[in-house]
Design an enzyme around this catalytic site. Sequence first.
Site, mmCIF file in Angstrom:
data_model
loop_
_atom_site.group_PDB
_atom_site.id
_atom_site.type_symbol
_atom_site.label_atom_id
_atom_site.label_comp_id
_atom_site.label_asym_id
_atom_site.label_seq_id
_atom_site.Cartn_x
_atom_site.Cartn_y
_atom_site.Cartn_z
ATOM 1 N N CYS A 1 22.557 50.052 -40.699
ATOM 2 C CA CYS A 1 21.873 48.785 -40.416
ATOM 3 C C CYS A 1 22.559 48.186 -39.193
ATOM 4 O O CYS A 1 23.360 48.866 -38.549
ATOM 5 C CB CYS A 1 21.865 47.851 -41.626
ATOM 6 S SG CYS A 1 23.423 47.087 -42.090
ATOM 7 N N HIS B 1 39.970 61.238 -50.309
ATOM 8 C CA HIS B 1 40.750 60.452 -51.264
ATOM 9 C C HIS B 1 39.889 59.728 -52.289
ATOM 10 O O HIS B 1 40.352 59.477 -53.398
ATOM 11 C CB HIS B 1 41.596 59.405 -50.540
ATOM 12 C CG HIS B 1 42.669 59.991 -49.690
ATOM 13 N ND1 HIS B 1 43.776 59.271 -49.298
ATOM 14 C CD2 HIS B 1 42.819 61.215 -49.122
ATOM 15 C CE1 HIS B 1 44.557 60.032 -48.546
ATOM 16 N NE2 HIS B 1 43.996 61.210 -48.421
#
Length: 166
Positions: free
Chosen positions: A65, A98
């Site tokens: 966006c 992670h």
Amino acid sequence: MRIAIASDHAGFPLKELVRAHVATLGHDVQDLGAYDTTPSDYPDFAVKVGIALMGGEADRGILICGSGVGVCIAANKMPGVRAGMCHDTYSAHQGVEHDEMNVIVLGARIIGEELAYECVESYLKANFIAKEERFVRRLNKVFAIEKKYMPDAAGTSYAAAVESKG
């Protein structure tokens, strides 16, 4: 890899470039809109990518966006969606390695075309480091938050999520 991509009107020009680039990398790209710059609402596109992920139609997502903020907030309201806004390559791969980020979010008014390509490539090449106990432990805590505050959410642990993927 199956990639669901979407943007609102502000992200449309960058989405078109990123979509084409991801396809040249050999990925199966599902374009979920917007299809032009007619004003539109970013939450509608976050939901489309989230549904594709939740339904197993896509392995990962890309959302764009104007700033990236709105679509990131909306996407993270959906169970199983772990969206992160990344405007650098380190965050793009580290978020997957992670945190098992499954949606990269870009701000079209923030990031340029070439850096967007590099971030998306870094994101798509990365894999969750499941052998690292601390990453699995932390991800399981994220699943526990989902289970508590989104009781109908399917994922209850990293092991259950892996098992459901086959």
